[in-house]
Design a protein around this motif. Structure first.
Motif, PDB file in Angstrom:
ATOM      1  N   ASP A 184       0.872  -1.179   0.000  1.00 18.31           N
ATOM      2  CA  ASP A 184       0.000   0.000   0.000  1.00 18.31           C
ATOM      3  C   ASP A 184       0.904   1.222   0.000  1.00 18.31           C
ATOM      4  N   LEU A 185       1.041   1.840  -1.171  1.00 17.64           N
ATOM      5  CA  LEU A 185       1.980   2.961  -1.326  1.00 17.64           C
ATOM      6  C   LEU A 185       1.265   4.298  -1.382  1.00 17.64           C
ATOM      7  N   ARG A 186      -0.039   4.299  -1.072  1.00 20.22           N
ATOM      8  CA  ARG A 186      -0.810   5.547  -1.243  1.00 20.22           C
ATOM      9  C   ARG A 186      -0.239   6.691  -0.402  1.00 20.22           C
ATOM     10  N   SER A 187       0.289   6.371   0.777  1.00 18.03           N
ATOM     11  CA  SER A 187       0.756   7.463   1.648  1.00 18.03           C
ATOM     12  C   SER A 187       2.064   8.094   1.155  1.00 18.03           C
ATOM     13  N   VAL A 188       2.829   7.376   0.311  1.00 16.57           N
ATOM     14  CA  VAL A 188       4.092   7.992  -0.137  1.00 16.57           C
ATOM     15  C   VAL A 188       3.887   8.905  -1.337  1.00 16.57           C
ATOM     16  N   LEU A 189       2.761   8.755  -2.034  1.00 16.39           N
ATOM     17  CA  LEU A 189       2.603   9.502  -3.295  1.00 16.39           C
ATOM     18  C   LEU A 189       2.726  11.015  -3.100  1.00 16.39           C
ATOM     19  N   PRO A 190       2.070  11.599  -2.082  1.00 21.95           N
ATOM     20  CA  PRO A 190       2.140  13.068  -1.958  1.00 21.95           C
ATOM     21  C   PRO A 190       3.529  13.596  -1.602  1.00 21.95           C
ATOM     22  N   VAL A 191       4.427  12.725  -1.133  1.00 25.29           N
ATOM     23  CA  VAL A 191       5.762  13.227  -0.757  1.00 25.29           C
ATOM     24  C   VAL A 191       6.805  12.986  -1.846  1.00 25.29           C
ATOM     25  N   ILE A 192       6.389  12.384  -2.967  1.00 31.34           N
ATOM     26  CA  ILE A 192       7.355  12.157  -4.054  1.00 31.34           C
ATOM     27  C   ILE A 192       7.739  13.498  -4.676  1.00 31.34           C
ATOM     28  N   GLU A 193       9.043  13.740  -4.728  1.00 26.87           N
ATOM     29  CA  GLU A 193       9.560  15.014  -5.265  1.00 26.87           C
ATOM     30  C   GLU A 193      10.054  14.868  -6.697  1.00 26.87           C
ATOM     31  N   PRO A 208      -5.906  -1.105 -13.978  1.00 33.41           N
ATOM     32  CA  PRO A 208      -6.650  -0.289 -14.941  1.00 33.41           C
ATOM     33  C   PRO A 208      -6.257   1.187 -14.905  1.00 33.41           C
ATOM     34  N   PRO A 209      -6.607   1.909 -15.983  1.00 35.40           N
ATOM     35  CA  PRO A 209      -6.201   3.322 -16.082  1.00 35.40           C
ATOM     36  C   PRO A 209      -6.564   4.158 -14.858  1.00 35.40           C
ATOM     37  N   GLU A 210      -7.665   3.844 -14.165  1.00 31.13           N
ATOM     38  CA  GLU A 210      -8.000   4.672 -12.988  1.00 31.13           C
ATOM     39  C   GLU A 210      -6.918   4.572 -11.909  1.00 31.13           C
ATOM     40  N   CYS A 211      -6.192   3.452 -11.885  1.00 26.94           N
ATOM     41  CA  CYS A 211      -5.070   3.333 -10.922  1.00 26.94           C
ATOM     42  C   CYS A 211      -3.965   4.327 -11.286  1.00 26.94           C
ATOM     43  N   GLY A 212      -3.676   4.432 -12.579  1.00 30.28           N
ATOM     44  CA  GLY A 212      -2.659   5.387 -13.015  1.00 30.28           C
ATOM     45  C   GLY A 212      -3.100   6.828 -12.778  1.00 30.28           C
ATOM     46  N   ARG A 213      -4.372   7.083 -13.057  1.00 28.04           N
ATOM     47  CA  ARG A 213      -4.878   8.450 -12.840  1.00 28.04           C
ATOM     48  C   ARG A 213      -4.786   8.823 -11.367  1.00 28.04           C
ATOM     49  N   PHE A 214      -5.079   7.858 -10.483  1.00 32.92           N
ATOM     50  CA  PHE A 214      -4.988   8.132  -9.039  1.00 32.92           C
ATOM     51  C   PHE A 214      -3.551   8.509  -8.669  1.00 32.92           C
ATOM     52  N   ILE A 215      -2.595   7.765  -9.195  1.00 34.86           N
ATOM     53  CA  ILE A 215      -1.188   8.075  -8.888  1.00 34.86           C
ATOM     54  C   ILE A 215      -0.848   9.474  -9.402  1.00 34.86           C
ATOM     55  N   ALA A 216      -1.243   9.743 -10.654  1.00 34.90           N
ATOM     56  CA  ALA A 216      -0.904  11.049 -11.246  1.00 34.90           C
ATOM     57  C   ALA A 216      -1.567  12.199 -10.476  1.00 34.90           C
ATOM     58  N   ASP A 217      -2.777  11.946  -9.962  1.00 33.80           N
ATOM     59  CA  ASP A 217      -3.461  12.995  -9.183  1.00 33.80           C
ATOM     60  C   ASP A 217      -2.828  13.177  -7.803  1.00 33.80           C
TER      61      ASP A 217
END
Ligand SMILES: O=C(O)CC1=CCC(=O)O1
Length: 249
Positions: A184-193, A208-217
């Motif tokens: 579960d990497l959701r918590s690290v996404l906002p701190v990626i520089e 699916p693409p919604e997973c990629g969109r979530f990461i990009a958002d």
């Protein structure tokens, strides 16, 4: 454990590391090499239990797979690299960019997710592969990896990927499934520089693409691209993905 690796391209160029998906080997990136070699020293490696890498008993965690990359970078004296990963390789990339930001210059995440809805399918797959081996998974896997049209057009490419999956160590594959179950990497996404590009395959049912969109958002400043293809869209839409990767790096 230090993984098997292959270095190619101009010796004095900046290094880009390429991370593979579950059940694939360094061959996953063959179609990107001609473009990447124009400007980059390319470091490909195999996850533990895959390709030429050694195996230890599972379960593993994504942290273990990422630590293997850090061990490899340390052994090669590489302080900072760019990183591109497909699926499980992308998960390793998110972990590295979030936990070792000083090591990651730029990031490409292809056909991946920051978390799966449920762990159970991965635990069941780990049990199945320990019982029946990776060869028994190959036909179903290539059905997830490539669209029906690509499978019909390029049967020899598909057969090569099926053969590579069948050569993956059963315990190594199972240990990676357990890493995916716990991931579960959701918590690290906002701190990626690291400047980040996310790519999804329009027909990818595994991530699916919604997973990629979530990461990009969730990653500050990240951009999102949708390309034709299923889970291994970098193979099926090789030219599009290579162009996106080259432009971003
Ligand atoms: O199930 C598959 O083969 C698709 C996949 C999920 C994570 C990964 O690396 O590959």
């Amino acid at each position: 454990m230090k993984p098997h690796y292959e270095l190619s391209g101009p010796e004095d160029a900046p290094v880009v590391v390429l991370g593979n998906s579950l059940g694939t080997t360094t061959a996953l990136w063959d179609r990107q090499l001609p473009v990447l070699h124009r400007r980059f020293r390319v470091l490909r490696y195999d996850h533990r239990g895959h390709g030429g890498s050694g195996v230890v008993d599972g379960p593993y965690r994504i942290d273990d797979l990422a630590d293997d990359v850090l061990e490899l970078l340390d052994a090669l004296g590489l302080a900072r690299v760019s990183y591109c990963g497909v699926s499980m390789g992308g998960m390793v990339g998110m972990w590295l960019a979030g936990h070792a930001p000083e090591r990651i210059e730029r990031l490409v995440l292809c056909c991946t997710t920051a978390g799966f809805a449920t762990a159970q399918p991965w635990l069941e797959r780990a049990a199945a592969v320990r019982g029946s081996g990776t060869g028994a998974l190959a036909a179903a896997a290539v059905g997830r990896w490539f669209t029906p049209a690509f499978r019909a057009e390029s049967p020899e490419v598909v057969a090569g990927f099926a053969a590579n999956l069948s050569s993956v160590d059963d315990e190594g594959y199972a240990g990676c499934c357990e890493a995916l179950a716990a991931m579960d990497l959701r918590s690290v996404l906002p701190v990626i520089e690291a400047p980040t590009v996310v790519i999804s395959g329009a027909s990818d049912e595994a991530t699916p693409p919604e997973c990629g969109r979530f990461i990009a958002d969730s990653v500050p400043g990240a951009t999102f691209h949708l390309v034709p293809g299923a889970h291994l869209a970098n193979v099926e839409s090789a030219d599009e993905v290579s162009a996106i990767v080259e432009a971003h790096l």
